[in-house]
Design a protein around this motif. Structure first.
Motif, PDB file in Angstrom:
ATOM      1  N   SER B 368      39.091  33.560  51.997  1.00 45.43           N
ATOM      2  CA  SER B 368      40.525  33.209  51.673  1.00 45.43           C
ATOM      3  C   SER B 368      41.433  34.409  52.259  1.00 45.43           C
ATOM      4  CB  SER B 368      40.791  33.378  50.221  1.00 45.43           C
ATOM      5  OG  SER B 368      42.075  33.589  49.860  1.00 45.43           O
ATOM      6  N   ASP B 369      42.433  34.031  52.603  1.00 45.17           N
ATOM      7  CA  ASP B 369      43.492  34.714  52.873  1.00 45.17           C
ATOM      8  C   ASP B 369      44.981  34.411  52.443  1.00 45.17           C
ATOM      9  OD1 ASP B 369      44.163  32.580  54.656  1.00 45.17           O
ATOM     10  OD2 ASP B 369      44.148  33.778  56.553  1.00 45.17           O
ATOM     11  N   GLN B 370      44.753  34.035  51.348  1.00 43.14           N
ATOM     12  CA  GLN B 370      45.875  34.048  50.360  1.00 43.14           C
ATOM     13  C   GLN B 370      46.379  35.375  49.752  1.00 43.14           C
ATOM     14  OE1 GLN B 370      48.128  30.935  50.395  1.00 43.14           O
ATOM     15  NE2 GLN B 370      46.489  30.726  52.173  1.00 43.14           N
ATOM     16  N   ILE B 371      47.635  35.522  49.553  1.00 42.97           N
ATOM     17  CA  ILE B 371      47.965  36.764  49.117  1.00 42.97           C
ATOM     18  C   ILE B 371      47.674  36.675  47.355  1.00 42.97           C
ATOM     19  CG2 ILE B 371      50.066  38.283  48.142  1.00 42.97           C
ATOM     20  CD1 ILE B 371      51.058  37.564  51.107  1.00 42.97           C
ATOM     21  N   SER B 372      47.841  35.820  47.120  1.00 42.50           N
ATOM     22  CA  SER B 372      47.711  35.461  45.396  1.00 42.50           C
ATOM     23  C   SER B 372      46.238  35.643  45.059  1.00 42.50           C
ATOM     24  CB  SER B 372      48.041  34.207  44.867  1.00 42.50           C
ATOM     25  OG  SER B 372      47.512  33.044  45.735  1.00 42.50           O
ATOM     26  N   ASP B 373      45.292  35.536  46.170  1.00 34.38           N
ATOM     27  CA  ASP B 373      43.942  35.602  45.754  1.00 34.38           C
ATOM     28  C   ASP B 373      43.418  37.284  45.752  1.00 34.38           C
ATOM     29  OD1 ASP B 373      43.335  33.106  45.642  1.00 34.38           O
ATOM     30  OD2 ASP B 373      42.703  32.908  47.747  1.00 34.38           O
ATOM     31  N   TYR B 374      44.320  38.029  46.115  1.00 28.97           N
ATOM     32  CA  TYR B 374      43.886  39.540  46.283  1.00 28.97           C
ATOM     33  C   TYR B 374      44.211  39.836  44.739  1.00 28.97           C
ATOM     34  CZ  TYR B 374      43.829  39.789  51.088  1.00 28.97           C
ATOM     35  OH  TYR B 374      43.340  39.750  52.539  1.00 28.97           O
ATOM     36  N   ALA B 375      44.606  39.268  43.507  1.00 30.17           N
ATOM     37  CA  ALA B 375      44.974  39.871  42.376  1.00 30.17           C
ATOM     38  C   ALA B 375      43.713  40.377  41.698  1.00 30.17           C
ATOM     39  CB  ALA B 375      45.515  38.657  41.578  1.00 30.17           C
ATOM     40  N   GLY B 376      43.972  41.530  41.211  1.00 32.88           N
ATOM     41  CA  GLY B 376      42.995  42.351  40.416  1.00 32.88           C
ATOM     42  C   GLY B 376      41.743  42.719  41.439  1.00 32.88           C
ATOM     43  N   ILE B 441      50.525  45.428  46.964  1.00 33.26           N
ATOM     44  CA  ILE B 441      49.604  46.597  46.465  1.00 33.26           C
ATOM     45  C   ILE B 441      49.598  46.394  44.882  1.00 33.26           C
ATOM     46  CG2 ILE B 441      49.460  48.985  46.258  1.00 33.26           C
ATOM     47  CD1 ILE B 441      50.933  49.069  48.856  1.00 33.26           C
ATOM     48  N   LYS B 442      50.758  45.835  44.297  1.00 32.96           N
ATOM     49  CA  LYS B 442      50.772  45.699  42.936  1.00 32.96           C
ATOM     50  C   LYS B 442      50.095  44.680  42.614  1.00 32.96           C
ATOM     51  CE  LYS B 442      54.149  44.053  39.783  1.00 32.96           C
ATOM     52  NZ  LYS B 442      54.668  42.649  39.990  1.00 32.96           N
ATOM     53  N   MET B 443      49.960  43.629  43.312  1.00 32.67           N
ATOM     54  CA  MET B 443      48.949  42.426  43.218  1.00 32.67           C
ATOM     55  C   MET B 443      47.404  42.760  42.697  1.00 32.67           C
ATOM     56  SD  MET B 443      49.332  38.980  42.910  1.00 32.67           S
ATOM     57  CE  MET B 443      50.202  38.037  43.955  1.00 32.67           C
ATOM     58  N   MET B 444      47.228  43.921  43.850  1.00 30.09           N
ATOM     59  CA  MET B 444      45.657  44.326  43.835  1.00 30.09           C
ATOM     60  C   MET B 444      45.369  45.097  42.777  1.00 30.09           C
ATOM     61  SD  MET B 444      44.696  44.807  47.706  1.00 30.09           S
ATOM     62  CE  MET B 444      45.956  45.897  48.025  1.00 30.09           C
ATOM     63  N   VAL B 445      46.435  46.031  42.214  1.00 28.95           N
ATOM     64  CA  VAL B 445      46.005  47.095  41.682  1.00 28.95           C
ATOM     65  C   VAL B 445      46.636  47.047  40.085  1.00 28.95           C
ATOM     66  CG1 VAL B 445      46.484  49.656  41.263  1.00 28.95           C
ATOM     67  CG2 VAL B 445      46.361  48.739  43.396  1.00 28.95           C
ATOM     68  N   VAL B 446      47.853  46.397  39.788  1.00 25.90           N
ATOM     69  CA  VAL B 446      48.188  46.332  38.541  1.00 25.90           C
ATOM     70  C   VAL B 446      47.521  45.255  37.758  1.00 25.90           C
ATOM     71  CG1 VAL B 446      50.184  46.530  37.009  1.00 25.90           C
ATOM     72  CG2 VAL B 446      50.192  47.479  39.354  1.00 25.90           C
TER      73      VAL B 446
END
Lengths: 200, 520
Positions: B368-376, B441-446
């Protein structure tokens, strides 16, 4: 006005008329096969202009490359894809045509104006006629050596690229069992990277 | 002028031609790339397995040799080679280095990707090397014909590369769009070049520059517009950017990494060669045009990037914005301006390729390369999270990353040259850009573990043993390290950028001209 000059002028006028009307017809005609053949005619007429300018090598190259290769390729492509298909009507085609016509007309006026107001360096260098081939060869191996060599790399790469694009990854089944097996194994081996969920 | 005269004599007397010195040494780095390209093609004849085994080392050897040769040329004696078709001044060497390095890193991150897609590796490497060759020669070309041929080599190779994933219809769409728009741009360039030849009777950029100064006509202004639009197309400046998002989204990601850095660097080198070297008579005009392009690119690129959902599209728009920042340096035309340009290009190489390495790694693992898929993501894969965060922060210009120093130098150069409009637009848009970089970054980390995306929840266990993964890891860690530490010890980079400008006669002339006119 001597005979040589007037013949040249008449030839020029005829060739220009052919070029202008031919290119207009290429763009405006509905039938694409007519357009393709007319395009060949336009290329030939341009070659005639080169001949008038005493540039026989360029004229020969023009006919060989554009008529012999490019135009024939276009015709091949048209005849291979001989599929009658109803294209969807494009919305607001008329306004689009008007706008692009306006842009092209504006560009034409700009170019005309600039070419009239510019003081051209006339008459240009005297034409060397038959010696041209020799001179071109000389240039290709002196000051244009680098682009000349690079062009060979460009052609090599383009050829490889064309093969890569045209090659079939998955063999189409011809009813042969082996063929079928190959096809299956190929599909199984290769996982598409961008799977369906990336298209969501 | 003496050189020109003697050159004329040589051409007129064929016997003397034999005594000409070509100075072919200058293109030795390109020769190394060419050898690697031919090597991969030969190895490819032996079948896909052999090719997959031997292509990578051949490419590393070729590009490595090329980089070493470039370092050896640095600060060397500057001579016109190929009778005025090519020059290896420090500017050309710097940009060629950036291009060769970007190809090397793109190749490092591409093996696994190609393997997983099932695309043939040998031809891919060969075409990418051909693109590199064209881009590298473009940086040093001082003749319209060699500019055009190298530009076409780069472009045709790029079209082929962007259509390399034949089974993905988006890739074919990208290739077709790129081909059509690119051919139109090439035709416009040729028209402009033919006008230039008609005005001056020469294809050498230096001679054209001289004749433009002696007789500036409306025709040459028209030629300027034509040539400039091609340059703007190559660096994807707004409004010549329409191809960028579609091509970046559809093309294979390693190709996008190369296009966004290598191809862009070549475009900037071409811009300097043609605009500074040839159109010095139209200094105010092209600077005005470039100011407009820069303002549009910075604002549109960064604002539209806010709304993107696909990571590749976001990086495409961000690269448009980044090109706008680099243009500030070009418009300044001062010593600091050019140095800042070179510095930012070098910094951009590492941070952008680092970001792309992370994006590729993520898409290899998840598809995938959707930004929302990077969550967590940080709980499953700390390496990608850390690397992507550092690179994005650097792209946004947060201290103490490498990108911060590059950007601050550009703004400083712009401010010193009184380009207040450009600098203020640049400052505002980089604040906007920080917003969308940080939101990833927030999506990935927070994000809480519960809110992680389905893709991350089903994340595969981290595995480095697969073929081609180790080189990807090396490239990722290298880029991220340089991005993170390069900012703190950026002195060598500053020295590099300064000597790139000082070792280039073309730029020195432009700088003295500019300082004279500002005093007078």
């Amino acid at each position: 006005m001597n005979i040589a000059y007037s013949t040249e002028l008449i030839c020029f006028l005829i060739l220009s008329a052919v070029i202008v009307s031919g290119s207009l017809a290429v763009v405006l005609l509905e039938n694409i096969v007519y357009s393709a053949f007319l395009l060949g005619g336009v290329f030939m007429a341009v070659a005639g202009l080169y001949l008038l300018l005493n540039a026989s090598f360029v004229a020969a190259a023009q006919i060989l490359v554009y008529v012999g290769a490019v135009n024939v390729l276009i015709l091949f492509a048209i005849m291979l894809v001989n599929k009658k298909e109803k294209l969807k009507p494009i919305k607001g085609l008329k306004t689009r045509k008007l706008i692009s016509g306006g842009v092209c007309g504006g560009l034409l006026i700009l170019l005309l104006r600039v070419s009239i107001t510019t003081k051209w360096n006339l008459p240009g260098p005297t034409s060397i006629g038959e010696e041209a081939t020799e001179r071109i060869g000389e240039h290709l191996f002196t000051d244009y050596l680098l682009p000349f060599e690079l062009a060979s790399i460009l052609l090599l790469m383009a050829m490889i690229g064309a093969i890569v694009l045209a090659r079939r990854d998955i063999s189409i089944s011809t009813g042969d069992i082996n063929d079928f097996k190959n096809k299956k194994s190929l599909i199984n081996k290769k996982i598409p990277l961008l799977s369906e969920n990336s298209l969501k | 002028m003496g050189e020109l005269l003697s050159f004329q004599i040589f051409i007129n007397e064929p016997v003397e031609l034999l005594n000409l010195s070509l100075n072919a040494k200058a293109v030795l780095p390109e020769a190394a790339v060419l050898m690697a390209m031919l090597g991969t093609l030969l190895v490819d004849l032996a079948g896909e397995k052999v090719s997959a085994r031997w292509s990578p080392p051949i490419c590393y050897a070729g590009l490595g040799t090329s980089l070493i040769l470039l370092i050896m040329q640095w600060n060397g004696e500057i001579q016109e080679s190929f009778l005025g078709a090519f020059v290896a001044d420090n500017l050309a060497i710097a940009f060629r280095g950036v291009i060769a390095l970007s190809t090397l890193i793109s190749l490092l991150i591409s093996w696994r990707y190609a393997e997983q897609n099932g695309s043939p590796i040998g031809e891919f490497a060969a075409i990418l090397l051909a693109a590199t060759l064209g881009a590298m020669l473009l940086c040093g070309s001082t003749d319209l014909v060699s500019v055009f041929v190298s530009l076409e080599t780069l472009s045709v190779a790029s079209y082929l590369l962007s259509g390399y994933l034949k089974r993905d219809s988006r890739s074919s769409e990208a290739a077709l769009k790129y081909l059509l728009v690119g051919s139109a741009a090439a035709a416009v360039f040729l028209y402009g070049a033919s006008l230039l030849y008609g005005i001056s009777g020469s294809t050498n950029l230096k001679e054209i520059g001289i004749s433009l100064i002696s007789a500036p006509t409306p025709l040459s202004a028209l030629a300027l517009v034509f040539v400039l639009s091609t340059v703007a197309f190559k660096i994807a400046a707004v409004p010549f950017h329409q191809w960028t998002p579609d091509v970046y989204e559809g093309s294979p990601t390693p190709v996008v990494a190369f296009l966004s850095v290598g191809s862009k660097a070549a475009g900037f080198a071409l811009a300097i060669r043609i605009l500074v070297g040839c159109f010095s008579a139209f200094d105010t005009q092209w600077k005005l045009l470039f100011t407009v392009l820069a303002v549009l690119s910075m604002s549109l690129g960064n604002v539209v990037a806010l709304a993107q959902k696909s990571m590749k599209r976001m990086l495409a728009y961000s690269s448009i914005g980044q090109a706008g920042f680099v243009m500030i340096g070009l418009v300044c035309g001062t010593e600091d301006g050019f140095a800042a340009m070179v510095l930012y290009m070098a910094a951009y190489l590492f941070m952008n390729l680092g970001a792309f390495a992370c994006v590729i790694l993520f898409s290899i693992r998840t598809g995938s390369d959707q930004i929302s898929d990077y969550a967590g993501l940080y709980q499953k894969d700390p390496l990608i999270t850390l690397g992507l965060s550092l690179c994005l922060l650097s792209l946004g210009g947060i201290p103490p990353m490498l990108g911060f120093f590059g950007k601050i130098y550009l703004f400083f150069a712009g401010w010193a040259d009184e380009q207040y409009l450009l600098v203020s637009v640049g400052l505002v848009t980089s604040v906007i850009s920080i917003y969308y970089y940080i939101s990833v970054i927030k999506m990935m980390v927070v994000t809480e573990p519960k809110e992680a995306s389905d893709v991350v929840k089903a994340y595969p266990s981290i595995e480095w043993s697969m073929k081609g993964m180790s080189s990807l890891k090396v490239a990722l860690i290298f880029c991220v390290l340089v991005t993170a530490i390069g900012g703190i010890i950026s002195n060598p980079l500053f020295n590099f950028a300064d000597s790139a400008v000082n070792g280039t006669p073309l730029l020195q002339e432009a700088i003295t001209l500019a300082s004279k006119s500002s005093i007078g």
